[in-house]
Design an enzyme around this catalytic site. Structure first.
Site, PDB file in Angstrom:
ATOM      1  CB  SER A 259     -19.329  46.614  22.664  1.00 41.71           C
ATOM      2  OG  SER A 259     -19.148  45.928  23.871  1.00 41.71           O
TER       3      SER A 259
ATOM      4  CG  ASP B 253     -12.403  47.218  26.561  1.00 41.83           C
ATOM      5  OD1 ASP B 253     -13.111  47.011  27.562  1.00 41.83           O
ATOM      6  OD2 ASP B 253     -12.862  47.308  25.410  1.00 41.83           O
TER       7      ASP B 253
ATOM      8  CG  HIS C 160     -15.828  48.895  26.307  1.00 45.61           C
ATOM      9  ND1 HIS C 160     -15.514  47.771  25.567  1.00 45.61           N
ATOM     10  CD2 HIS C 160     -17.161  49.091  26.132  1.00 45.61           C
ATOM     11  CE1 HIS C 160     -16.618  47.307  24.988  1.00 45.61           C
ATOM     12  NE2 HIS C 160     -17.626  48.096  25.317  1.00 45.61           N
TER      13      HIS C 160
END
Length: 719
Positions: free
Chosen positions: A566, A651, A686
């Site tokens: 991330s 995501d 995600h």
């Protein structure tokens, strides 16, 4: 071509994304994005889906020679898990609540049992009876059954009503974090009323017949808080508050006393808080802490006082205040600000206050006694800290009973499996309630964990947490090493245990966490000095850690692998562009790599709320600074190490198109023959796949990639 990349022939050619020029101009600066077309918010464009599928096919082909190793790694990692297990039971009213894990099943069962003598005061020595004479187990919700017809399924916010008769839970069946909320009868499992649609996972009971929840706007920002009466239509729900400023997002929590709900309107550096009296929800939200730019507050309740943890530019590590319920502006300082100690969280009990703190990069837990209800407050003295044995460790909050004297907390270190403790705050006695079983002959005494410090270019000392298996490493620069980093949002990457990591440590890897600026490990200034116009400190800190590890003989460049996810994926992209010569392999998970383009587009989810983290590039200074490190904008013709990039099609935090564009540009410009693999999960978001074993497949794939890059794939017939 490197030896690792040439282990087997690749029958599938690396996909070359078509180029469609997209011109962007700002402040006289022109950028050409040939892969802008890869962004499709509907996730239905045939060309985009075809390209992602070709990338996945190439990933499978490129890793075909490591398939047996990947399977072995998956079996290893899964083999360490005790598949039939239960969590430590939590007392709520007359019941013990817990989660049960079944052998071979991906998901949990939410269960409960009656407490034989629920009127007896709780003790750290309490154990839930499970024998034939014990009250029977009741399965409230079997998530395995709910997930049967879904490729992705996640249940969160499992909330028990005050009477213990109903349960509300939030369901996500795509991975896009758009939830449906169901209410069921805790005894029968029967659904009560219609589900609430398109809500967040912020969900709390307001009495036994009402729920409070939060919804998002079109850019995925939590912006409205609602009151829902059971038995009524969602369209009739009362909006308690609408946050119209798109820099701010809403959060919801219940007080430790369970008497108030708190709604926080928060940006990256400012928080205002409202409270709702659960006994009088018709009174609506009342202001507890007003919005003052640069001040952040976290709140709770006990007796006739609210407790407020307040951070400001002056009191950057936070101070602790209390105020009467009927005079919230009349505050008393309980714990003053301290330059060397950061308050990260508080937990309240009827007679005690617990502070979770950080000092010199390490966590601490301090217990204070509170004056009897009705007695005046003064500055608290004589707090008692809980002792921990490991040099580097991770400790966390766990649900405890407000009316008791027992603090429950979780503990682990890089060599110590996760455990749960009950701590008697009167006697100071801690009793271990559970240590997660690690199968396969694991012995923590075989592993060493330590803390080292690297020197950043500006002289700042950067802490690192290190673990390795002492009979497997030589510490003579010949060992493989995996360096992990994050460094954003004031998030602390504490040194905790991970069972899957043993598959690397037992193969002779050294594993290191770089606690770089942008995180919160060393107090609030650590975060402030790694954001906005100081963001590059995050990247140079990480490079300094890598150089230290090489200099001190932990590894060489040829054995140094890196990993981040991330915002940590942004870190990977930035340091790969800056120092590609320093690493042999990199893993960038769901990476935020198209920073400038994303931050210029307020229609993308989360962009507006992120301006206080990265800066607003609609101003020229931030535009040029952001462009100078944004990974997609800085890919150039040079040699790169082996790279694995992952994404999730659904995501909502980092659009799949960001890593897709990064990989496409790398394929076009890089001058080496090293592996570049892009794996996009087509049915996840995600946080990857939803099942507990499915998620292990991604780790096995990642580890197989690293071992392939290091030429450590066993030859046929070898161990």
């Amino acid at each position: 071509m490197s030896a690792a990349a040439g282990n087997c022939s690749d029958p599938v050619a690396p996909p070359a994304a078509k180029k469609v020029e997209h011109r962007m101009e700002m402040f006289g600066d022109v950028r050409i994005d040939n892969y802008y077309w890869l962004r499709d918010d509907s996730r239905s464009d045939p060309d985009v889906l075809s390209h992602l599928q070709r990338e996945n096919a190439y990933a499978d082909s490129a890793m075909a020679g490591a398939r047996q190793l990947e399977d072995n790694l998956f079996a290893e990692i899964r083999g360490r898990i005790k598949e039939d297990d239960i969590s430590v039971p939590i007392r709520r009213g007359p019941y013990y609540y817990y989660k049960r894990y079944l052998e071979g099943k991906e998901y949990v069962q939410h269960c409960r049992r009656l407490i034989p003598d629920s009127e007896a005061p709780p003790s750290v020595y309490d154990e839930m009876p499970t024998g034939p004479e014990a009250p029977p187990e009741q399965v409230i919700l079997d998530v395995n059954i709910k997930a049967q017809n879904h490729s992705f399924y996640h249940v969160t916010a499992f909330q028990i009503s005050p009477s213990n008769k109903l349960v509300a839970y939030a369901e996500d069946s795509k991975g896009d974090e758009r939830y449906s909320v169901y209410v069921i009868d805790a005894e029968t499992g029967a659904t009560v009323g219609k589900p609430l649609a398109n809500v967040t996972s912020y969900l709390e009971w307001a009495g036994d017949d009402a729920l409070v929840y939060i919804t998002r706007d079109e850019i995925h920002r939590p912006d409205k808080v609602w009151l829902h009466r059971l038995g009524t239509e969602q369209s009739d729900d009362l909006c308690l508050y609408h946050e119209k400023d798109d820099i701010f997002s809403l959060r919801l929590k219940v007080s430790d006393s369970k008497k108030f709900l708190f709604v926080a309107s928060t940006s990256k550096n400012t928080t205002s808080t409202f409270y709702l009296d659960i006994s009088k929800p018709e009174d609506g939200l009342q202001v507890l802490t007003p919005r003052i730019y640069g001040e952040e507050t976290r709140v709770s309740h006990r007796g006739n006082h609210f407790f407020i943890r307040r951070r400001s530019d002056l009191f950057y590590n936070s101070e602790l205040l209390a105020c009467p319920l009927d005079d919230v502006s009349n505050t008393t300082v309980l714990i003053p600000h301290r330059e060397s100690v950061k308050i990260t969280a508080m937990q309240l009990f009827a007679d005690h206050l617990v502070l979770f703190e950080r000092e010199n990069g390490s966590q601490k837990v301090t217990v204070y006694g509170l004056p009897a209800l009705g007695e005046p407050f003064a500055q608290l003295q004589g707090g008692r800290s809980i002792d921990f044995v490991d040099p580097v460790f991770s400790v966390g909050q766990s649900e405890s009973q407000f009316a008791s004297n027992i603090l429950r907390f979780t503990y682990s270190s890089m060599r110590t499996p996760p455990s749960v403790y009950d701590h008697d705050m009167d006697t100071g006695i801690s009793v271990v309630k559970k240590i997660v079983t690690v199968l396969g002959g694991f012995d923590e005494s075989n592993y060493v964990s330590e803390r080292k410090w690297a020197t950043a270019p500006d002289g700042t000392q950067i802490p690192m947490s290190i673990v390795y298996r002492k009979n497997m490493v030589k510490l003579d620069a010949s060992d493989p090493l995996l360096l992990y980093g994050y460094g954003s949002y004031e998030t602390c990457i504490d040194p905790s245990f991970k069972g899957s990591r043993l598959s690397l440590l037992d193969r002779g890897f050294i594993y290191v966490i770089a606690h770089i600026r942008g995180g919160g490990e060393m107090g609030r200034p650590w975060y402030d000095n790694g954001k906005l116009l100081k963001k590059k400190n995050t990247f140079t800190d990480f490079i300094a850690c890598a150089e230290y590890l090489i200099e001190k003989g932990y590894c060489t460049k040829e054995k140094l692998c890196i990993n981040g996810r991330s915002a940590g994926g942004l870190l990977m992209g930035a340091v790969l562009n800056m120092r590609p010569d320093l690493f042999v392999a990199a893993v960038a998970g769901v990476p935020f790599v198209d920073v400038l383009t994303t931050m210029l587009d307020p229609t993308i989810p989360l962009t507006t709320s992120e301006w206080e983290e990265w800066g607003d590039p609609r101003t020229e200074e931030y535009y040029h600074y952001m462009k100078s490190y944004s990974p997609v904008d800085n890919v150039r013709a040079q040699n790169y190490p082996h790279i694995l990039v992952t994404a999730g099609l659904n995501d909502s935090r980092v659009l799949y198109s960001e890593p897709a564009k990064f990989v496409a540009k790398l394929r076009d410009l890089k001058t080496d023959d090293n592996m570049l693999i892009f794996k996009c999960e087509m049915g996840a978001g995600h946080f990857s796949k939803s099942g507990r074993f499915e998620r292990l497949q991604e780790e096995a794939f990642t580890y197989a990639f690293l071992l392939k890059a290091l030429n450590m794939i066993p030859t046929h017939g070898s161990a």
